[in-house]
Design an enzyme around this catalytic site. Sequence first.
Site, short mmCIF file in Angstrom:
data_model
loop_
_atom_site.label_atom_id
_atom_site.label_comp_id
_atom_site.label_asym_id
_atom_site.label_seq_id
_atom_site.Cartn_x
_atom_site.Cartn_y
_atom_site.Cartn_z
N SER A 159 0.81 -1.22 0.00
CA SER A 159 0.00 0.00 0.00
C SER A 159 0.84 1.27 0.00
O SER A 159 0.30 2.36 -0.19
CB SER A 159 -0.95 0.02 1.21
N LYS A 197 1.23 4.13 7.39
CA LYS A 197 0.48 4.99 6.48
C LYS A 197 0.92 6.43 6.64
O LYS A 197 1.57 6.81 7.62
CB LYS A 197 -1.02 4.89 6.76
#
Length: 239
Positions: A159, A197
């Site tokens: 990701s 993230k």
Amino acid sequence: MLTRKQHELLMFINQRLKEAGIPPSFDEMKDALDLKSKSGIHRLITALEERGFIRRLPNRARALEVIKLPESYVPSPAGRKPFSPSVVDGGLGRAREPAPVANAAANDDVPESAIVPVMGRIAAGTPISAIQHATHSITVSPDMLGAGDHYALEVKGDSMIDAGILDGDTVVIKQSNTCDPGDIVVALVDDEEATLKRFRRKGDSIALEPANEAYETRIFGPDRVNVQGKLVGLIRRYN
């Protein structure tokens, strides 16, 4: 969005241009990516060109130009070589202050590496279980650390590939419970899930933003997310 092979080829071309001033040959690219034929390299180069990352210069052999790198690219400290500094004594995860030197001859007093504990895996994808206890240690350059406590995590998932963080990389994290918007952080969600993230604020909420269009940004109330640290370095090992 780049595939893993596209990303690896782009980084290899960029590194070779920096080191030698000329792009690698197709045979060198094939060997570096462990492909069986040069036709795969042709397809990867075409894909990179179509996405605007490289440009082929006309009427010149082996003429490739890197136009851009993925957004917020985090360069590998080890380049294309294995990261293998000498192990020296040092506190686990704490950067060591270099000893004062009076001249160049005193450089033997400056530590060449520091030890950082590896605390299991971190998800760059769907969040996984919270950070584990230390499994082993690695050595890193003190230049990567700075002041404070540090730990490392092995990345699982894709990701964050557009930030230059690939599945299998090891990220070095400065332990902190605060960060600035835009920082790449280790976030603990509901005290159960840990994920890597980019940290954003959306009004009174917190957004955990991936660097891959295949994943959605997740938004949480501020009481659900605890920052565990900020990304300060990345290690990539090549077989």
